[in-house]
Motif scaffolding. Structure first.
Motif, mmCIF file in Angstrom:
data_model
loop_
_atom_site.group_PDB
_atom_site.id
_atom_site.type_symbol
_atom_site.label_atom_id
_atom_site.label_comp_id
_atom_site.label_asym_id
_atom_site.label_seq_id
_atom_site.Cartn_x
_atom_site.Cartn_y
_atom_site.Cartn_z
ATOM 1 N N ARG A 24 0.831 -1.210 0.000
ATOM 2 C CA ARG A 24 0.000 0.000 0.000
ATOM 3 C C ARG A 24 0.862 1.256 0.000
ATOM 4 N N PHE A 25 1.980 1.226 0.727
ATOM 5 C CA PHE A 25 2.891 2.365 0.737
ATOM 6 C C PHE A 25 3.459 2.613 -0.653
ATOM 7 N N LEU A 26 3.860 1.567 -1.338
ATOM 8 C CA LEU A 26 4.393 1.724 -2.688
ATOM 9 C C LEU A 26 3.336 2.253 -3.651
ATOM 10 N N SER A 27 2.092 1.849 -3.461
ATOM 11 C CA SER A 27 1.012 2.357 -4.305
ATOM 12 C C SER A 27 0.855 3.869 -4.126
ATOM 13 N N LEU A 28 0.885 4.346 -2.888
ATOM 14 C CA LEU A 28 0.792 5.786 -2.642
ATOM 15 C C LEU A 28 2.022 6.526 -3.150
ATOM 16 N N LEU A 30 4.010 5.653 -5.692
ATOM 17 C CA LEU A 30 3.930 5.731 -7.148
ATOM 18 C C LEU A 30 2.861 6.724 -7.596
ATOM 19 N N PHE A 31 1.762 6.821 -6.864
ATOM 20 C CA PHE A 31 0.735 7.813 -7.171
ATOM 21 C C PHE A 31 1.297 9.226 -7.018
ATOM 22 N N ILE A 33 4.419 10.086 -7.438
ATOM 23 C CA ILE A 33 5.319 10.299 -8.568
ATOM 24 C C ILE A 33 4.525 10.658 -9.818
ATOM 25 N N ILE A 34 3.412 9.965 -10.033
ATOM 26 C CA ILE A 34 2.582 10.251 -11.211
ATOM 27 C C ILE A 34 2.016 11.666 -11.133
ATOM 28 N N ILE A 35 1.559 12.081 -9.970
ATOM 29 C CA ILE A 35 0.998 13.431 -9.816
ATOM 30 C C ILE A 35 2.065 14.491 -10.040
ATOM 31 N N SER A 36 3.246 14.304 -9.465
ATOM 32 C CA SER A 36 4.282 15.324 -9.584
ATOM 33 C C SER A 36 4.900 15.366 -10.978
ATOM 34 N N ASP A 37 4.848 14.275 -11.709
ATOM 35 C CA ASP A 37 5.473 14.226 -13.027
ATOM 36 C C ASP A 37 4.513 14.614 -14.148
ATOM 37 N N ASP A 38 3.223 14.526 -13.910
ATOM 38 C CA ASP A 38 2.241 14.780 -14.957
ATOM 39 C C ASP A 38 2.052 16.285 -15.144
ATOM 40 N N LYS A 39 2.374 16.783 -16.327
ATOM 41 C CA LYS A 39 2.261 18.206 -16.620
ATOM 42 C C LYS A 39 0.863 18.583 -17.128
ATOM 43 N N ARG A 40 0.124 17.631 -17.658
ATOM 44 C CA ARG A 40 -1.175 17.924 -18.249
ATOM 45 C C ARG A 40 -2.301 17.890 -17.232
ATOM 46 N N GLY A 41 -2.103 17.297 -16.092
ATOM 47 C CA GLY A 41 -3.159 17.211 -15.085
ATOM 48 C C GLY A 41 -4.159 16.115 -15.354
#
Length: 80
Positions: A24-28, A30-31, A33-41
């Motif tokens: 569960r920690f790894l899932s959060l 990775l989430f 990382i996806i939020i901080s890396d996504d430029k389009r929202g």
């Protein structure tokens, strides 16, 4: 025998909890990382949290641990 199986059961139950928590920690993580890396929202609104029955090792260790604890407690009752 009953003390060994009791301790082994508790260790297996604890290990399944540690694996589940780590998953569960790894899932959060990775989430995040996806939020901080996504430029389009265009990220999902919630992370996909794993279920306890999705990981076969968590289920297997939990079931074996519970069986060992119950087995040792039944042996303890018969000897007392």
């Amino acid at each position: 025998m009953k003390k060994t199986s009791f301790i082994s059961g508790l260790v297996m139950i604890g290990l399944s909890g540690i694996i589940f928590t780590w998953e569960r920690f790894l899932s959060l993580y990775l989430f995040g990382i996806i939020i901080s890396d996504d430029k389009r929202g265009s990220y999902p609104s919630e992370p996909s949290m794993p279920n306890i029955f999705e990981n076969i090792f968590v289920c297997l260790l939990l079931v074996i641990g519970i069986v060992l604890v119950l087995f040792s407690l039944s042996k303890f009752r018969k000897s007392a």
